[in-house]
Motif scaffolding. Structure first.
Motif, mmCIF file in Angstrom:
data_model
loop_
_atom_site.group_PDB
_atom_site.id
_atom_site.type_symbol
_atom_site.label_atom_id
_atom_site.label_comp_id
_atom_site.label_asym_id
_atom_site.label_seq_id
_atom_site.Cartn_x
_atom_site.Cartn_y
_atom_site.Cartn_z
ATOM 1 N N ILE A 181 -55.581 24.370 -21.050
ATOM 2 C CA ILE A 181 -56.798 25.026 -21.550
ATOM 3 C C ILE A 181 -57.878 24.991 -20.470
ATOM 4 C CG2 ILE A 181 -58.705 24.788 -23.209
ATOM 5 C CD1 ILE A 181 -56.549 23.835 -25.249
ATOM 6 N N GLU A 182 -57.982 23.844 -19.795
ATOM 7 C CA GLU A 182 -58.981 23.709 -18.744
ATOM 8 C C GLU A 182 -58.740 24.735 -17.636
ATOM 9 O OE1 GLU A 182 -59.357 19.673 -17.395
ATOM 10 O OE2 GLU A 182 -60.204 20.349 -15.491
ATOM 11 N N ARG A 183 -57.465 24.893 -17.256
ATOM 12 C CA ARG A 183 -57.159 25.825 -16.174
ATOM 13 C C ARG A 183 -57.304 27.280 -16.601
ATOM 14 N NH1 ARG A 183 -53.024 24.605 -12.180
ATOM 15 N NH2 ARG A 183 -53.316 22.491 -11.451
ATOM 16 N N LEU A 184 -56.950 27.568 -17.849
ATOM 17 C CA LEU A 184 -56.933 28.965 -18.285
ATOM 18 C C LEU A 184 -58.301 29.450 -18.746
ATOM 19 C CD1 LEU A 184 -53.591 29.000 -20.257
ATOM 20 C CD2 LEU A 184 -54.087 30.330 -18.223
ATOM 21 N N TRP A 185 -59.048 28.577 -19.407
ATOM 22 C CA TRP A 185 -60.302 29.034 -20.008
ATOM 23 C C TRP A 185 -61.491 28.189 -19.593
ATOM 24 C CZ3 TRP A 185 -55.971 29.050 -23.432
ATOM 25 C CH2 TRP A 185 -55.545 30.336 -23.789
ATOM 26 N N ASN A 186 -61.353 27.487 -18.438
ATOM 27 C CA ASN A 186 -62.491 26.706 -17.998
ATOM 28 C C ASN A 186 -62.924 25.691 -19.046
ATOM 29 O OD1 ASN A 186 -63.787 26.402 -15.688
ATOM 30 N ND2 ASN A 186 -64.863 28.376 -15.766
ATOM 31 N N ASN A 187 -61.948 25.165 -19.752
ATOM 32 C CA ASN A 187 -62.215 24.097 -20.717
ATOM 33 C C ASN A 187 -63.149 24.492 -21.858
ATOM 34 O OD1 ASN A 187 -61.327 21.655 -21.427
ATOM 35 N ND2 ASN A 187 -62.718 20.478 -20.133
ATOM 36 N N GLU A 188 -63.071 25.755 -22.267
ATOM 37 C CA GLU A 188 -63.845 26.189 -23.441
ATOM 38 C C GLU A 188 -63.507 25.288 -24.619
ATOM 39 O OE1 GLU A 188 -65.911 28.509 -24.334
ATOM 40 O OE2 GLU A 188 -65.905 30.087 -22.811
ATOM 41 N N LYS A 189 -64.513 24.669 -25.207
ATOM 42 C CA LYS A 189 -64.252 23.704 -26.270
ATOM 43 C C LYS A 189 -63.628 24.374 -27.506
ATOM 44 C CE LYS A 189 -65.819 19.947 -24.308
ATOM 45 N NZ LYS A 189 -65.412 20.395 -22.987
ATOM 46 N N ALA A 190 -63.961 25.659 -27.699
ATOM 47 C CA ALA A 190 -63.520 26.312 -28.936
ATOM 48 C C ALA A 190 -62.043 26.704 -28.909
ATOM 49 C CB ALA A 190 -64.364 27.546 -29.202
ATOM 50 N N ILE A 191 -61.409 26.672 -27.732
ATOM 51 C CA ILE A 191 -60.000 27.020 -27.680
ATOM 52 C C ILE A 191 -59.184 25.870 -28.266
ATOM 53 C CG2 ILE A 191 -58.062 27.605 -26.165
ATOM 54 C CD1 ILE A 191 -60.113 29.759 -26.047
ATOM 55 N N MET A 192 -58.329 26.179 -29.190
ATOM 56 C CA MET A 192 -57.580 25.111 -29.847
ATOM 57 C C MET A 192 -56.191 24.961 -29.238
ATOM 58 S SD MET A 192 -58.651 25.640 -33.799
ATOM 59 C CE MET A 192 -58.380 27.378 -33.754
ATOM 60 N N ASP A 193 -55.655 23.768 -29.406
ATOM 61 C CA ASP A 193 -54.338 23.470 -28.846
ATOM 62 C C ASP A 193 -53.292 24.497 -29.254
ATOM 63 O OD1 ASP A 193 -55.539 21.304 -27.837
ATOM 64 O OD2 ASP A 193 -54.396 19.821 -28.978
ATOM 65 N N ARG A 194 -53.370 24.946 -30.501
ATOM 66 C CA ARG A 194 -52.290 25.813 -30.971
ATOM 67 C C ARG A 194 -52.316 27.180 -30.291
ATOM 68 N NH1 ARG A 194 -54.245 29.540 -34.456
ATOM 69 N NH2 ARG A 194 -56.113 28.992 -35.632
ATOM 70 N N THR A 195 -53.449 27.530 -29.688
ATOM 71 C CA THR A 195 -53.512 28.768 -28.907
ATOM 72 C C THR A 195 -52.482 28.729 -27.783
ATOM 73 O OG1 THR A 195 -55.867 28.724 -29.293
ATOM 74 C CG2 THR A 195 -55.080 30.289 -27.667
ATOM 75 N N ILE A 196 -52.427 27.585 -27.098
ATOM 76 C CA ILE A 196 -51.463 27.403 -26.012
ATOM 77 C C ILE A 196 -50.044 27.514 -26.575
ATOM 78 C CG2 ILE A 196 -50.495 25.691 -24.420
ATOM 79 C CD1 ILE A 196 -53.002 26.774 -23.308
ATOM 80 N N ASP A 197 -49.824 26.884 -27.734
ATOM 81 C CA ASP A 197 -48.488 26.913 -28.330
ATOM 82 C C ASP A 197 -48.036 28.350 -28.579
ATOM 83 O OD1 ASP A 197 -48.942 24.246 -28.310
ATOM 84 O OD2 ASP A 197 -49.143 24.013 -30.474
ATOM 85 N N VAL A 198 -48.972 29.191 -29.045
ATOM 86 C CA VAL A 198 -48.635 30.587 -29.328
ATOM 87 C C VAL A 198 -48.261 31.319 -28.040
ATOM 88 C CG1 VAL A 198 -49.569 32.796 -30.118
ATOM 89 C CG2 VAL A 198 -50.054 30.720 -31.415
#
Ligand code: CA
Length: 231
Positions: A181-198
């Motif tokens: 998440i940090e690498r893809l979205w600059n550590n946007e807090k609102a991005i949830m773990d399951r986004t990566i899973d998808v």
């Protein structure tokens, strides 16, 4: 030359606020109250804007649809999408469809202008030299956003591409979801773990024979590696 920013926003007060802030910062600015007005103007002119500030909630068409429409016409225009919903899926889908940045309402005009400037800076950076990444039969051309699996072209979204590039560059290395998440979205807090899973799930399907090489380490994260074969 002054850069041009177009605003698609149905609320007149917000549209005026954005327009004034951008004009005071030296941009040429046009505002449109509906997706229809915007699309008609966009198709009619050769003077395309450098950046579009796009409200997701429009009366006549979803802003997410509009992102897709703009990207089909022109992959290089900067898109800053704004939304009152603060909806996680809007953000993810917006960025996935090719928006450059996302700003939740309410925001200060100054913040909006600085995001527009940041997009312009990124877009005016010299193009990266062609760079090829390869792992086994998976090849990525990062300058053209082009991927092949065993020689066959595979169509990936921008996020899937960036995710795969990180994994292919570092085979065998384990990445936690937070790290990705940090690498893809600059550590946007609102991005949830399951986004990566998808995204991982979609990538697995698209990587065909190599899908099983995208390994889940339960409770830890993901890595790209050859599956352990039982002896
Ligand atoms: Ca709206």
């Amino acid at each position: 030359m002054r850069e041009m920013v177009w605003i698609v926003e149905d609320e007149p007060d917000i549209r005026e606020l954005e327009k004034t802030a951008l004009e005071e910062s030296g941009f040429l600015c046009l505002g449109f109250p509906t997706a229809y007005d915007f699309m008609r103007a966009f198709q009619a002119t050769n003077q395309k804007p450098q950046v579009i500030v796009l409200d997701i909630m429009l009366p006549d068409r979803s802003g997410l649809d509009l992102i897709r429409w703009i990207r089909e016409k022109n992959p290089s225009i900067g898109i800053l999408c704004v939304s009152a919903r603060g909806d996680e899926m809007d953000r993810v889908i917006g960025l996935d469809l090719g928006a450059d940045d996302y700003l939740p309402k309410p925001f200060s005009p100054r913040e909006m202008v600085s995001r527009v400037r940041a997009i312009l800076r990124r877009h005016s950076a010299p193009p990266a030299p062609s760079s090829l990444l390869q792992w086994e039969g998976i090849c990525l051309d990062t300058s053209r956003f082009h991927v092949t699996v065993d020689g066959e072209e595979v169509s990936l979204t921008a996020t899937e591409f960036r995710l795969l590039a990180i994994l292919v560059e570092n085979p065998g290395q384990v990445f936690s979801r937070e790290n990705l998440i940090e690498r893809l979205w600059n550590n946007e807090k609102a991005i949830m773990d399951r986004t990566i899973d998808v995204h991982i799930k979609h990538l697995r399907e698209k990587l065909k024979n190599y899908g099983s090489c995208l390994q889940t380490l339960r409770g830890i994260g993901y890595k790209l590696d050859n599956p352990q074969r039982p002896r």
